[in-house]
Scaffold this motif. Structure first.
Motif, PDB file in Angstrom:
ATOM      1  N   GLY A   1       0.834  -1.190   0.000  1.00 12.49           N
ATOM      2  CA  GLY A   1       0.000   0.000   0.000  1.00 12.49           C
ATOM      3  C   GLY A   1       0.868   1.239   0.000  1.00 12.49           C
ATOM      4  O   GLY A   1       1.937   1.272   0.623  1.00 12.49           O
ATOM      5  N   TYR A   2       0.405   2.264  -0.718  1.00 13.01           N
ATOM      6  CA  TYR A   2       1.114   3.536  -0.803  1.00 13.01           C
ATOM      7  C   TYR A   2       0.135   4.683  -0.583  1.00 13.01           C
ATOM      8  O   TYR A   2      -1.080   4.525  -0.769  1.00 13.01           O
ATOM      9  CB  TYR A   2       1.774   3.708  -2.175  1.00 13.01           C
ATOM     10  CG  TYR A   2       2.841   2.702  -2.501  1.00 13.01           C
ATOM     11  CD1 TYR A   2       4.133   2.840  -1.988  1.00 13.01           C
ATOM     12  CD2 TYR A   2       2.565   1.606  -3.315  1.00 13.01           C
ATOM     13  CE1 TYR A   2       5.119   1.909  -2.289  1.00 13.01           C
ATOM     14  CE2 TYR A   2       3.540   0.679  -3.620  1.00 13.01           C
ATOM     15  CZ  TYR A   2       4.819   0.828  -3.112  1.00 13.01           C
ATOM     16  OH  TYR A   2       5.791  -0.082  -3.407  1.00 13.01           O
ATOM     17  N   VAL A   3       0.683   5.834  -0.218  1.00 11.19           N
ATOM     18  CA  VAL A   3      -0.115   7.048  -0.105  1.00 11.19           C
ATOM     19  C   VAL A   3       0.655   8.204  -0.731  1.00 11.19           C
ATOM     20  O   VAL A   3       1.879   8.302  -0.591  1.00 11.19           O
ATOM     21  CB  VAL A   3      -0.482   7.362   1.363  1.00 11.19           C
ATOM     22  CG1 VAL A   3       0.768   7.608   2.216  1.00 11.19           C
ATOM     23  CG2 VAL A   3      -1.431   8.549   1.451  1.00 11.19           C
ATOM     24  N   HIS A   4      -0.061   9.051  -1.451  1.00  8.05           N
ATOM     25  CA  HIS A   4       0.500  10.267  -2.043  1.00  8.05           C
ATOM     26  C   HIS A   4      -0.299  11.434  -1.478  1.00  8.05           C
ATOM     27  O   HIS A   4      -1.462  11.630  -1.820  1.00  8.05           O
ATOM     28  CB  HIS A   4       0.376  10.222  -3.567  1.00  8.05           C
ATOM     29  CG  HIS A   4       1.054  11.355  -4.283  1.00  8.05           C
ATOM     30  ND1 HIS A   4       0.744  12.678  -4.052  1.00  8.05           N
ATOM     31  CD2 HIS A   4       2.034  11.360  -5.226  1.00  8.05           C
ATOM     32  CE1 HIS A   4       1.492  13.451  -4.827  1.00  8.05           C
ATOM     33  NE2 HIS A   4       2.291  12.673  -5.529  1.00  8.05           N
ATOM     34  N   TRP A   5       0.322  12.207  -0.591  1.00  4.04           N
ATOM     35  CA  TRP A   5      -0.345  13.357   0.005  1.00  4.04           C
ATOM     36  C   TRP A   5      -0.297  14.532  -0.963  1.00  4.04           C
ATOM     37  O   TRP A   5       0.768  14.880  -1.465  1.00  4.04           O
ATOM     38  CB  TRP A   5       0.290  13.733   1.344  1.00  4.04           C
ATOM     39  CG  TRP A   5       0.100  12.669   2.382  1.00  4.04           C
ATOM     40  CD1 TRP A   5       0.998  11.733   2.788  1.00  4.04           C
ATOM     41  CD2 TRP A   5      -1.106  12.423   3.111  1.00  4.04           C
ATOM     42  NE1 TRP A   5       0.432  10.911   3.733  1.00  4.04           N
ATOM     43  CE2 TRP A   5      -0.852  11.312   3.952  1.00  4.04           C
ATOM     44  CE3 TRP A   5      -2.364  13.019   3.148  1.00  4.04           C
ATOM     45  CZ2 TRP A   5      -1.813  10.796   4.821  1.00  4.04           C
ATOM     46  CZ3 TRP A   5      -3.335  12.502   4.009  1.00  4.04           C
ATOM     47  CH2 TRP A   5      -3.052  11.402   4.832  1.00  4.04           C
ATOM     48  N   LEU A   6      -1.444  15.135  -1.205  1.00  2.00           N
ATOM     49  CA  LEU A   6      -1.539  16.249  -2.139  1.00  2.00           C
ATOM     50  C   LEU A   6      -1.360  17.591  -1.450  1.00  2.00           C
ATOM     51  O   LEU A   6      -1.257  18.631  -2.108  1.00  2.00           O
ATOM     52  CB  LEU A   6      -2.888  16.203  -2.862  1.00  2.00           C
ATOM     53  CG  LEU A   6      -3.143  14.898  -3.627  1.00  2.00           C
ATOM     54  CD1 LEU A   6      -4.538  14.890  -4.214  1.00  2.00           C
ATOM     55  CD2 LEU A   6      -2.093  14.697  -4.708  1.00  2.00           C
ATOM     56  N   HIS A   7      -1.333  17.576  -0.127  1.00  4.10           N
ATOM     57  CA  HIS A   7      -1.044  18.744   0.702  1.00  4.10           C
ATOM     58  C   HIS A   7      -0.169  18.259   1.861  1.00  4.10           C
ATOM     59  O   HIS A   7      -0.152  17.062   2.167  1.00  4.10           O
ATOM     60  CB  HIS A   7      -2.333  19.371   1.238  1.00  4.10           C
ATOM     61  CG  HIS A   7      -3.306  19.776   0.175  1.00  4.10           C
ATOM     62  ND1 HIS A   7      -3.191  20.949  -0.528  1.00  4.10           N
ATOM     63  CD2 HIS A   7      -4.411  19.149  -0.314  1.00  4.10           C
ATOM     64  CE1 HIS A   7      -4.185  21.043  -1.402  1.00  4.10           C
ATOM     65  NE2 HIS A   7      -4.934  19.963  -1.296  1.00  4.10           N
ATOM     66  N   PRO A   8       0.559  19.140   2.525  1.00  8.11           N
ATOM     67  CA  PRO A   8       1.406  18.706   3.641  1.00  8.11           C
ATOM     68  C   PRO A   8       0.606  17.936   4.688  1.00  8.11           C
ATOM     69  O   PRO A   8      -0.513  18.317   5.043  1.00  8.11           O
ATOM     70  CB  PRO A   8       1.945  20.032   4.198  1.00  8.11           C
ATOM     71  CG  PRO A   8       1.931  20.963   3.031  1.00  8.11           C
ATOM     72  CD  PRO A   8       0.712  20.582   2.237  1.00  8.11           C
ATOM     73  N   ALA A   9       1.199  16.859   5.166  1.00  9.30           N
ATOM     74  CA  ALA A   9       0.536  16.007   6.148  1.00  9.30           C
ATOM     75  C   ALA A   9       1.495  15.705   7.290  1.00  9.30           C
ATOM     76  O   ALA A   9       2.680  15.467   7.072  1.00  9.30           O
ATOM     77  CB  ALA A   9       0.072  14.703   5.503  1.00  9.30           C
ATOM     78  N   CYS A  10       0.965  15.719   8.489  1.00  7.76           N
ATOM     79  CA  CYS A  10       1.752  15.378   9.678  1.00  7.76           C
ATOM     80  C   CYS A  10       0.918  14.412  10.512  1.00  7.76           C
ATOM     81  O   CYS A  10      -0.195  14.754  10.925  1.00  7.76           O
ATOM     82  CB  CYS A  10       2.088  16.640  10.475  1.00  7.76           C
ATOM     83  SG  CYS A  10       3.094  16.330  11.934  1.00  7.76           S
ATOM     84  N   TYR A  11       1.455  13.214  10.745  1.00 10.09           N
ATOM     85  CA  TYR A  11       0.670  12.206  11.442  1.00 10.09           C
ATOM     86  C   TYR A  11       1.593  11.134  12.011  1.00 10.09           C
ATOM     87  O   TYR A  11       2.803  11.126  11.754  1.00 10.09           O
ATOM     88  CB  TYR A  11      -0.362  11.579  10.505  1.00 10.09           C
ATOM     89  CG  TYR A  11       0.215  10.875   9.305  1.00 10.09           C
ATOM     90  CD1 TYR A  11       0.387   9.498   9.279  1.00 10.09           C
ATOM     91  CD2 TYR A  11       0.595  11.596   8.165  1.00 10.09           C
ATOM     92  CE1 TYR A  11       0.906   8.846   8.174  1.00 10.09           C
ATOM     93  CE2 TYR A  11       1.112  10.951   7.053  1.00 10.09           C
ATOM     94  CZ  TYR A  11       1.271   9.584   7.065  1.00 10.09           C
ATOM     95  OH  TYR A  11       1.789   8.948   5.977  1.00 10.09           O
ATOM     96  N   LEU A  12       0.988  10.224  12.763  1.00 11.27           N
ATOM     97  CA  LEU A  12       1.715   9.123  13.404  1.00 11.27           C
ATOM     98  C   LEU A  12       1.754   7.926  12.465  1.00 11.27           C
ATOM     99  O   LEU A  12       0.711   7.321  12.184  1.00 11.27           O
ATOM    100  CB  LEU A  12       1.019   8.734  14.712  1.00 11.27           C
ATOM    101  CG  LEU A  12       1.524   7.477  15.425  1.00 11.27           C
ATOM    102  CD1 LEU A  12       2.918   7.700  15.985  1.00 11.27           C
ATOM    103  CD2 LEU A  12       0.545   7.075  16.540  1.00 11.27           C
ATOM    104  N   PRO A  13       2.926   7.573  11.934  1.00  8.33           N
ATOM    105  CA  PRO A  13       2.998   6.385  11.072  1.00  8.33           C
ATOM    106  C   PRO A  13       3.023   5.123  11.944  1.00  8.33           C
ATOM    107  O   PRO A  13       3.988   4.879  12.672  1.00  8.33           O
ATOM    108  CB  PRO A  13       4.310   6.575  10.315  1.00  8.33           C
ATOM    109  CG  PRO A  13       5.159   7.415  11.223  1.00  8.33           C
ATOM    110  CD  PRO A  13       4.221   8.250  12.042  1.00  8.33           C
TER     111      PRO A  13
END
Length: 365
Positions: free
Chosen positions: A141-153
């Motif tokens: 699985g992959y994710v492409h953030w289109l805006h800045p993102a800050c989170y707990l991986p």
């Protein structure tokens, strides 16, 4: 429709009765195209030549009330068309002002990983509990953030029982869905924490706060609950409500005796957004009606922020995977929810109360 080298893209609702057969000229249609297709919110993005011949197709799905789209499958006649499809999906998501594009894959091929990296996708942590090699689980699985993102991986862990969402949310908040070494140990901890916090079968907020404070004494826990009535009881027959109320009253007595902060002031969604942007973790009680279509109380973990100025989102982790609708761990890992949607789904029962636990210093020793 955008002209691209005598080809154009088209978006339409996905028809599982007809589209798979119409796409067989590209290749076989395994995985989500037939056996696991999500009929809710499913769309088909195709690249077609000027004579309407389909040269590539991407199956797009998403959970309702969320600000993302997922590439569930891609069929293409060649590598160039494959890449063009992914770019078209990114363009589609940008037009919709979504927070991100997710991409799940059913086979592990090095060239796919290289392509994902080249196009700005980040690899999602491998979930816990998929070591059985089941063909029904996406391999990557992959994710492409289109805006800045800050989170707990954090590695996703699917709750092992229908009623253990609160325990899994608390474990994820403290990084333990990733750090606990074995699956047997993780499931044992999940069940023991649920047993400590439960109001049978659900976990009410004050009892949950007490259990978290006891298991992680270094974490600071604050309970926000804007009602003094028993909660999560409307879902039970009248005869089964009173004794749950007695147990909840005992939770409040213990909270007062131990000094667990319990505030009756409603926590606004803007305050949750602010808290998680400052590295707090928030366990929030929601109904699953908007996301999955059934009114069931459910604890989720809010742990990050993303989105545009016009459409900010709170990033959640959900331990429930609705597999019959075509969901996988890719959907519910770092799942972006618009603030207005989260505001609505976290008004519970007839009183419309909101229950939240704010956790800070989650990783202190």
């Amino acid at each position: 429709m955008a002209q691209r080298s005598a080809q154009y893209t088209r978006i339409q609702d996905f028809d599982p009765e007809h589209h798979p057969a119409q796409l067989r000229h590209l290749s076989s249609v395994p995985g989500p195209w037939e056996s696991r297709v999500a009929t809710v919110n499913a769309r088909l993005l195709t690249i077609q030549s000027s004579d309407a011949t389909v040269t590539g197709a991407a199956l797009l799905t998403a959970r309702s009330a969320a600000a993302y789209v997922k590439i569930s499958g891609i069929l293409a006649r060649d590598a160039a068309t494959y890449e063009e499809l992914v770019r078209a999906v990114l363009d589609y998501a940008k037009e919709k002002d979504l927070a991100c594009v997710k991409w799940e894959g059913w086979t592990e091929e090095p060239w796919l990983a290289d392509l994902a990296e080249q196009m700005g996708f980040q690899s999602l942590p491998a979930p816990r509990g998929t070591a059985d090699g089941s063909a029904s689980i996406p391999r990557f699985g992959y994710v492409h953030w289109l805006h800045p993102a800050c989170y707990l991986p954090t590695a996703h862990y699917e709750q092992s029982e229908n009623f253990t969402c609160a325990a899994v949310a608390a474990l994820a908040a403290h990084g333990e869905t990733t750090s606990i070494a074995t699956m047997d140990r993780l499931r044992s901890v999940e069940l023991l924490l649920w047993r400590q916090a439960t109001n049978f079968m659900a976990c009410e907020p004050v009892g949950l706060g007490l259990a978290i404070a006891e298991r992680w004494p270094a974490s600071r826990v604050q309970v926000s609950l804007d009602t003094d009535k028993p909660v999560i009881v409307d879902y039970y027959p009248e005869a089964e409500r009173s004794w749950r109320g007695i147990l909840q009253a005992e939770s409040r007595r213990r909270a007062e005796a131990t000094g667990l902060p319990v505030t009756s002031k409603r926590m606004e969604i803007s305050q949750i957004h602010e808290a998680v942007s400052q590295s707090a973790r928030v366990l929030l009680l929601v109904s699953l009606r908007q996301m999955l279509g059934y009114d069931v109380p459910h604890w989720i973990l809010c742990h990050g922020t993303a989105g545009s100025t016009e459409k900010p989102v709170i990033i959640i982790d959900d331990s429930w995977i609705d597999a019959p609708s075509g969901e996988s761990w890719v959907d519910v890992t770092c799942l972006p929810i618009p603030l207005q949607e989260l505001d609505s789904m976290s008004c519970l029962e007839a009183d419309g109360y909101r229950a939240a636990l704010i956790l800070t210093d989650c990783f202190s020793e």
